[in-house]
Motif scaffolding. Structure first.
Motif, PDB file in Angstrom:
ATOM      1  N   CYS A  90       0.805  -1.449   0.374  1.00 17.02           N
ATOM      2  CA  CYS A  90      -0.136  -0.169  -0.371  1.00 17.02           C
ATOM      3  C   CYS A  90       0.775   1.331   0.151  1.00 17.02           C
ATOM      4  O   CYS A  90       0.174   2.551  -0.049  1.00 17.02           O
ATOM      5  CB  CYS A  90      -0.959  -0.040   1.479  1.00 17.02           C
ATOM      6  N   GLY A  91       2.301   1.054   0.420  1.00 14.24           N
ATOM      7  CA  GLY A  91       2.558   2.376   0.255  1.00 14.24           C
ATOM      8  C   GLY A  91       2.887   3.415   1.461  1.00 14.24           C
ATOM      9  O   GLY A  91       3.739   4.075   1.706  1.00 14.24           O
ATOM     10  N   THR A  92       1.947   2.656   2.660  1.00 21.72           N
ATOM     11  CA  THR A  92       2.206   3.627   3.530  1.00 21.72           C
ATOM     12  C   THR A  92       3.947   3.194   4.508  1.00 21.72           C
ATOM     13  O   THR A  92       4.753   2.224   4.450  1.00 21.72           O
ATOM     14  CB  THR A  92       1.395   2.376   4.749  1.00 21.72           C
ATOM     15  N   ASN A 101       1.547  -3.795   9.309  1.00 20.32           N
ATOM     16  CA  ASN A 101       0.127  -4.311   9.835  1.00 20.32           C
ATOM     17  C   ASN A 101      -1.233  -4.541   9.126  1.00 20.32           C
ATOM     18  O   ASN A 101      -1.772  -6.452   9.314  1.00 20.32           O
ATOM     19  CB  ASN A 101       0.003  -3.585  11.258  1.00 20.32           C
ATOM     20  N   SER A 102      -1.672  -4.007   8.549  1.00 21.02           N
ATOM     21  CA  SER A 102      -2.723  -3.439   8.459  1.00 21.02           C
ATOM     22  C   SER A 102      -2.638  -4.884   6.935  1.00 21.02           C
ATOM     23  O   SER A 102      -3.703  -5.596   6.623  1.00 21.02           O
ATOM     24  CB  SER A 102      -3.117  -2.584   7.556  1.00 21.02           C
ATOM     25  N   TYR A 104      -0.779  -7.036   6.140  1.00 17.14           N
ATOM     26  CA  TYR A 104      -0.415  -8.345   6.731  1.00 17.14           C
ATOM     27  C   TYR A 104      -1.509  -9.184   7.242  1.00 17.14           C
ATOM     28  O   TYR A 104      -1.482 -10.052   7.139  1.00 17.14           O
ATOM     29  CB  TYR A 104       0.620  -8.407   8.259  1.00 17.14           C
ATOM     30  N   GLU A 105      -2.538  -8.092   8.396  1.00 13.72           N
ATOM     31  CA  GLU A 105      -3.617  -8.410   9.270  1.00 13.72           C
ATOM     32  C   GLU A 105      -4.528  -8.985   7.120  1.00 13.72           C
ATOM     33  O   GLU A 105      -5.282 -10.401   7.596  1.00 13.72           O
ATOM     34  CB  GLU A 105      -3.638  -7.934   9.804  1.00 13.72           C
ATOM     35  N   GLN A 106      -4.333  -8.380   6.027  1.00 10.53           N
ATOM     36  CA  GLN A 106      -5.834  -8.621   5.304  1.00 10.53           C
ATOM     37  C   GLN A 106      -4.965  -9.671   4.830  1.00 10.53           C
ATOM     38  O   GLN A 106      -6.119 -10.594   3.942  1.00 10.53           O
ATOM     39  CB  GLN A 106      -5.694  -7.215   4.730  1.00 10.53           C
ATOM     40  N   PHE A 107      -3.857  -9.460   3.847  1.00 12.50           N
ATOM     41  CA  PHE A 107      -3.185 -11.260   3.695  1.00 12.50           C
ATOM     42  C   PHE A 107      -3.306 -12.798   4.509  1.00 12.50           C
ATOM     43  O   PHE A 107      -4.048 -13.777   3.602  1.00 12.50           O
ATOM     44  CB  PHE A 107      -1.824 -10.711   2.830  1.00 12.50           C
ATOM     45  N   SER A 108      -2.748 -12.130   5.751  1.00 13.42           N
ATOM     46  CA  SER A 108      -3.441 -13.298   6.491  1.00 13.42           C
ATOM     47  C   SER A 108      -4.860 -14.072   6.887  1.00 13.42           C
ATOM     48  O   SER A 108      -4.192 -15.108   6.680  1.00 13.42           O
ATOM     49  CB  SER A 108      -2.518 -12.596   8.218  1.00 13.42           C
ATOM     50  N   SER A 109      -5.696 -12.824   6.643  1.00 11.93           N
ATOM     51  CA  SER A 109      -6.894 -13.893   6.397  1.00 11.93           C
ATOM     52  C   SER A 109      -7.318 -14.260   5.299  1.00 11.93           C
ATOM     53  O   SER A 109      -8.206 -15.008   5.352  1.00 11.93           O
ATOM     54  CB  SER A 109      -8.024 -12.466   7.319  1.00 11.93           C
ATOM     55  N   GLU A 110      -7.060 -13.350   4.319  1.00  5.54           N
ATOM     56  CA  GLU A 110      -7.109 -13.865   2.769  1.00  5.54           C
ATOM     57  C   GLU A 110      -5.878 -15.434   2.547  1.00  5.54           C
ATOM     58  O   GLU A 110      -7.512 -16.654   2.726  1.00  5.54           O
ATOM     59  CB  GLU A 110      -6.746 -12.720   2.665  1.00  5.54           C
ATOM     60  N   ILE A 111      -5.298 -15.644   3.274  1.00  2.00           N
ATOM     61  CA  ILE A 111      -4.521 -17.245   3.463  1.00  2.00           C
ATOM     62  C   ILE A 111      -5.803 -18.172   4.221  1.00  2.00           C
ATOM     63  O   ILE A 111      -5.253 -18.751   3.540  1.00  2.00           O
ATOM     64  CB  ILE A 111      -3.194 -16.928   3.385  1.00  2.00           C
TER      65      ILE A 111
END
Length: 142
Positions: A90-92, A101-102, A104-111
């Motif tokens: 996202c470039g943050t 963190n955001s 990472y959490e998004q990808f973790s939940s999708e996985i």
């Protein structure tokens, strides 16, 4: 005993004997010279507030290389309030890892959802289809 292997330098592509780095001796020396420039610049109290862009401009070292120094732990980003690099998604601006963190959490939940869905599909696929089996069994008995 571990023997050295011929490898191609990650930066320039030249062959070298790999021992401890992924770079040939010339590229390794260049990286170390860049690190010394960056380190000397941020050690000055007046420059502790520099951003990645300002640090790159002042030292003529690429932002990617400075980000690699931070990511590798050679520069501790937490010591410098404005020094960070962009999240790969996202470039943050972040100070460690590859993702914020955001993301990472998004990808973790999708996985996790994908793995659960795949596990369910495997379980359904492994169950014997009793209706079809009984149908054929009844048909064969006649």
């Amino acid at each position: 005993m571990h023997s050295n292997q011929l490898e191609n330098c990650v930066l320039c592509g030249r062959l070298y004997l790999k021992s401890y780095t992924d770079f040939c001796l010339d590229c390794y020396k260049e990286i170390e010279a860049d690190f010394k420039k960056v380190d000397a610049f941020i050690k000055d109290e007046a420059n502790r507030e520099a951003t990645l862009e300002e640090l790159s401009e002042a030292t003529d070292v690429s932002e990617k290389r400075i980000a690699d120094f931070i990511r590798d732990g050679r520069i501790y980003g937490e010591d410098f309030p404005n020094l960070g690099y962009p999240c790969a998604h996202c470039g943050t601006v972040i100070k460690r890892q590859v993702l914020c963190n955001s993301c990472y959490e998004q990808f973790s939940s999708e996985i996790s959802r994908t793995l659960k869905r795949d596990k369910l599909a495997d379980e359904i696929g492994r169950q014997p289809q009793q209706r079809a089996g009984k149908y054929w069994q009844v048909k064969q008995d006649k």
